[in-house]
Design a protein around this motif. Structure first.
Motif, PDB file in Angstrom:
ATOM      1  N   SER A 179      -6.729   7.156  -8.654  1.00  0.00           N
ATOM      2  CA  SER A 179      -5.743   6.284  -7.989  1.00  0.00           C
ATOM      3  C   SER A 179      -5.246   6.900  -6.700  1.00  0.00           C
ATOM      4  O   SER A 179      -5.070   6.216  -5.687  1.00  0.00           O
ATOM      5  CB  SER A 179      -4.510   6.066  -8.863  1.00  0.00           C
ATOM      6  N   LEU A 180      -4.983   8.203  -6.750  1.00  0.00           N
ATOM      7  CA  LEU A 180      -4.443   8.864  -5.571  1.00  0.00           C
ATOM      8  C   LEU A 180      -5.461   8.874  -4.436  1.00  0.00           C
ATOM      9  O   LEU A 180      -5.129   8.560  -3.288  1.00  0.00           O
ATOM     10  CB  LEU A 180      -4.004  10.290  -5.923  1.00  0.00           C
ATOM     11  N   ALA A 181      -6.713   9.186  -4.769  1.00  0.00           N
ATOM     12  CA  ALA A 181      -7.762   9.198  -3.736  1.00  0.00           C
ATOM     13  C   ALA A 181      -7.854   7.819  -3.083  1.00  0.00           C
ATOM     14  O   ALA A 181      -7.930   7.685  -1.859  1.00  0.00           O
ATOM     15  CB  ALA A 181      -9.103   9.601  -4.343  1.00  0.00           C
TER      16      ALA A 181
ATOM     17  N   ALA B 123       1.217   6.721  -6.747  1.00  0.00           N
ATOM     18  CA  ALA B 123       0.113   7.632  -7.096  1.00  0.00           C
ATOM     19  C   ALA B 123       0.553   9.085  -6.957  1.00  0.00           C
ATOM     20  O   ALA B 123       0.203   9.935  -7.779  1.00  0.00           O
ATOM     21  CB  ALA B 123      -1.101   7.354  -6.202  1.00  0.00           C
TER      22      ALA B 123
ATOM     23  N   ALA C  55      -7.878  13.091  -0.050  1.00  0.00           N
ATOM     24  CA  ALA C  55      -8.652  11.988  -0.619  1.00  0.00           C
ATOM     25  C   ALA C  55     -10.087  12.437  -0.882  1.00  0.00           C
ATOM     26  O   ALA C  55     -10.669  12.161  -1.940  1.00  0.00           O
ATOM     27  CB  ALA C  55      -8.631  10.788   0.324  1.00  0.00           C
TER      28      ALA C  55
ATOM     29  N   ARG D 166      -2.132  13.160   8.950  1.00  0.00           N
ATOM     30  CA  ARG D 166      -3.155  12.261   8.420  1.00  0.00           C
ATOM     31  C   ARG D 166      -4.422  13.021   8.041  1.00  0.00           C
ATOM     32  O   ARG D 166      -5.168  12.604   7.149  1.00  0.00           O
ATOM     33  CB  ARG D 166      -3.450  11.148   9.413  1.00  0.00           C
TER      34      ARG D 166
ATOM     35  N   ARG E  77       0.826  -1.217   0.000  1.00  0.00           N
ATOM     36  CA  ARG E  77       0.000   0.000   0.000  1.00  0.00           C
ATOM     37  C   ARG E  77       0.849   1.251   0.000  1.00  0.00           C
ATOM     38  O   ARG E  77       0.504   2.242  -0.630  1.00  0.00           O
ATOM     39  CB  ARG E  77      -0.952   0.002   1.197  1.00  0.00           C
TER      40      ARG E  77
ATOM     41  N   LEU F 262       0.816   4.209  -2.773  1.00  0.00           N
ATOM     42  CA  LEU F 262       0.642   5.626  -2.441  1.00  0.00           C
ATOM     43  C   LEU F 262       1.755   6.461  -3.069  1.00  0.00           C
ATOM     44  O   LEU F 262       1.503   7.513  -3.671  1.00  0.00           O
ATOM     45  CB  LEU F 262       0.611   5.809  -0.918  1.00  0.00           C
TER      46      LEU F 262
ATOM     47  N   LEU G 163       1.501  10.189   6.176  1.00  0.00           N
ATOM     48  CA  LEU G 163       1.242   9.064   7.079  1.00  0.00           C
ATOM     49  C   LEU G 163       1.728   9.338   8.491  1.00  0.00           C
ATOM     50  O   LEU G 163       1.123   8.895   9.462  1.00  0.00           O
ATOM     51  CB  LEU G 163       1.923   7.798   6.549  1.00  0.00           C
TER      52      LEU G 163
ATOM     53  N   ALA H  47      -5.530   5.346  -3.080  1.00  0.00           N
ATOM     54  CA  ALA H  47      -4.302   4.993  -2.360  1.00  0.00           C
ATOM     55  C   ALA H  47      -4.246   5.691  -1.008  1.00  0.00           C
ATOM     56  O   ALA H  47      -3.804   5.108  -0.013  1.00  0.00           O
ATOM     57  CB  ALA H  47      -3.079   5.352  -3.204  1.00  0.00           C
ATOM     58  N   LEU H  48      -4.694   6.929  -0.969  1.00  0.00           N
ATOM     59  CA  LEU H  48      -4.700   7.659   0.295  1.00  0.00           C
ATOM     60  C   LEU H  48      -5.655   6.985   1.286  1.00  0.00           C
ATOM     61  O   LEU H  48      -5.296   6.751   2.441  1.00  0.00           O
ATOM     62  CB  LEU H  48      -5.143   9.110   0.069  1.00  0.00           C
ATOM     63  N   GLY H  49      -6.845   6.674   0.825  1.00  0.00           N
ATOM     64  CA  GLY H  49      -7.830   6.041   1.705  1.00  0.00           C
ATOM     65  C   GLY H  49      -7.325   4.706   2.241  1.00  0.00           C
ATOM     66  O   GLY H  49      -7.348   4.446   3.447  1.00  0.00           O
ATOM     67  N   GLU H  50      -6.826   3.880   1.324  1.00  0.00           N
ATOM     68  CA  GLU H  50      -6.295   2.560   1.692  1.00  0.00           C
ATOM     69  C   GLU H  50      -5.139   2.682   2.693  1.00  0.00           C
ATOM     70  O   GLU H  50      -5.057   1.929   3.658  1.00  0.00           O
ATOM     71  CB  GLU H  50      -5.733   1.876   0.437  1.00  0.00           C
ATOM     72  N   SER H  51      -4.260   3.641   2.424  1.00  0.00           N
ATOM     73  CA  SER H  51      -3.090   3.806   3.277  1.00  0.00           C
ATOM     74  C   SER H  51      -3.509   4.238   4.676  1.00  0.00           C
ATOM     75  O   SER H  51      -2.995   3.731   5.676  1.00  0.00           O
ATOM     76  CB  SER H  51      -2.143   4.851   2.685  1.00  0.00           C
ATOM     77  N   LEU H  52      -4.443   5.181   4.731  1.00  0.00           N
ATOM     78  CA  LEU H  52      -4.891   5.656   6.041  1.00  0.00           C
ATOM     79  C   LEU H  52      -5.550   4.542   6.828  1.00  0.00           C
ATOM     80  O   LEU H  52      -5.388   4.443   8.041  1.00  0.00           O
ATOM     81  CB  LEU H  52      -5.870   6.820   5.863  1.00  0.00           C
ATOM     82  N   ASP H  53      -6.289   3.694   6.123  1.00  0.00           N
ATOM     83  CA  ASP H  53      -6.998   2.628   6.819  1.00  0.00           C
ATOM     84  C   ASP H  53      -6.089   1.476   7.226  1.00  0.00           C
ATOM     85  O   ASP H  53      -6.368   0.783   8.200  1.00  0.00           O
ATOM     86  CB  ASP H  53      -8.130   2.072   5.933  1.00  0.00           C
TER      87      ASP H  53
ATOM     88  N   LEU I 282     -10.331  15.091  -3.727  1.00  0.00           N
ATOM     89  CA  LEU I 282     -10.157  14.449  -5.030  1.00  0.00           C
ATOM     90  C   LEU I 282     -11.452  13.759  -5.458  1.00  0.00           C
ATOM     91  O   LEU I 282     -11.922  13.942  -6.582  1.00  0.00           O
ATOM     92  CB  LEU I 282      -9.017  13.427  -4.972  1.00  0.00           C
TER      93      LEU I 282
END
Ligand SMILES: [Zn+2]
Ligand SMILES: [Zn+2]
Lengths: 199, 199
Positions: B43-45, A14, A45, A38, A7, A11, A34, B47-53, A48
């Motif tokens: 993709s960026l939106a 991206a 996010a 955050r 992941r 990121l 990160l 990747a950001l969501g996935e990374s934060l989670d 966007l």
């Protein structure tokens, strides 16, 4: 090469797709988001997603537009009879914010550049053509940039307008107000000299 | 000032919160994403969501970590008895990718910087302390950067390790391999000279 976890790699990849962002900056951005901010990541996010879902192009002027009625294509602006062509959204904002011009706009979203495959179709010139033919406008103000491609585009646009008997003007280029001759580049100075006016 | 429509303004503001991104670049990024590369925006939106989670910090080494078991804190690595302290994730990746070191790491996520309010607590040094006291390690390798703050941090870490009877080493600094003396900055050269070894 260095391999981050899946992941985190995604990121960084991206972020690299943003213009002007290389591998090192993308890494730094990912770590910052990160580790330090955050909330910024969450806002980005969300912004966007919202933008993709709600921001389109105005069908008349091609400017980014969120609502049904584009604020730059009002009836009052059309009544001015003036249509100003710019290369991009930032140019429109610069004219709108820095001058008292309140006529209509047409945003090319680019400039003629045959080598990059950008021709009249990519810039929506058929749409501009129909606006010039509509009889709504009596002046086309060309505000493309004073670059080789911007000038070639300006020339093309001027021909289009003349063919529809619409008057054409080009914004003036020369020494910036407050600028000192010795700090102005030679091209600008040459242009200013050849464009001199009797006083 | 120039005022964009609400969502476009929010997008530009969110992009400005990325490190190293000023108002002009944020604008350019937003236009690029909306006009040229909506896939990149999507993709960026995502990747950001996935990374934060899913991306957190490893409870042992503080490196970014997606899974239960951190890949840098395996039993095999612990068995090496070596613990290498770095300032940030990119430093860990540089050592991992450029050397054959396969011991454990400890990522400070910063350096001691009292003026910026960064003290031992912010760098997780209590956690490092307990690891030094655990008896798992016989060498602490300090790889903080050769800056004033990095050196002060190194000094502090060395004291901590000595108090636990753990041997301390500092990675070498000097003229880079393949570097030419005349192109090396004075500080590096002075350091290299004072750190000379008999041959
Ligand atoms: Zn419009
Ligand atoms: Zn770990």
């Amino acid at each position: 090469m260095n391999v981050y976890s899946p992941r985190l790699s995604r990121l960084i990849d991206a972020l690299r797709r943003l213009p002007g962002v290389g591998p090192k900056s993308a890494q730094r951005m990912a770590f910052h988001l990160l580790d330090r901010d955050r909330n910024a990541a969450r806002s980005l996010a969300q912004a966007l997603g919202e933008s993709l879902d709600h921001i389109g192009r105005c069908p008349s002027c091609r400017m980014f537009c969120e609502d049904e009625a584009c604020r730059y294509c009002s009836a009052a602006r059309t009544a001015s009879g003036q249509l100003c062509v710019v290369e991009g959204p930032a140019d429109l904002m610069a004219i709108e914010g820095g001058t008292s011009y309140r006529g209509r706009y047409f945003v090319l979203m680019g400039r003629l550049s045959p080598l990059d495959g950008i021709g009249p179709d990519e810039l929506g010139l058929d749409l501009l053509q129909s606006q010039l033919a509509s009889g709504d406008f009596n002046e086309l103000i060309i505000a493309t940039n004073p670059t080789v491609e911007g000038e070639a585009t300006a020339h093309y646009l001027a021909e289009m307008a003349r063919a529809q008997n619409v008057a054409v003007s080009r914004i003036a280029h020369g020494v910036p107000m407050g600028g000192e001759l010795e700090y102005v580049d030679g091209g600008t100075l040459a242009h200013a000299l050849s464009g001199r006016r009797p006083v």
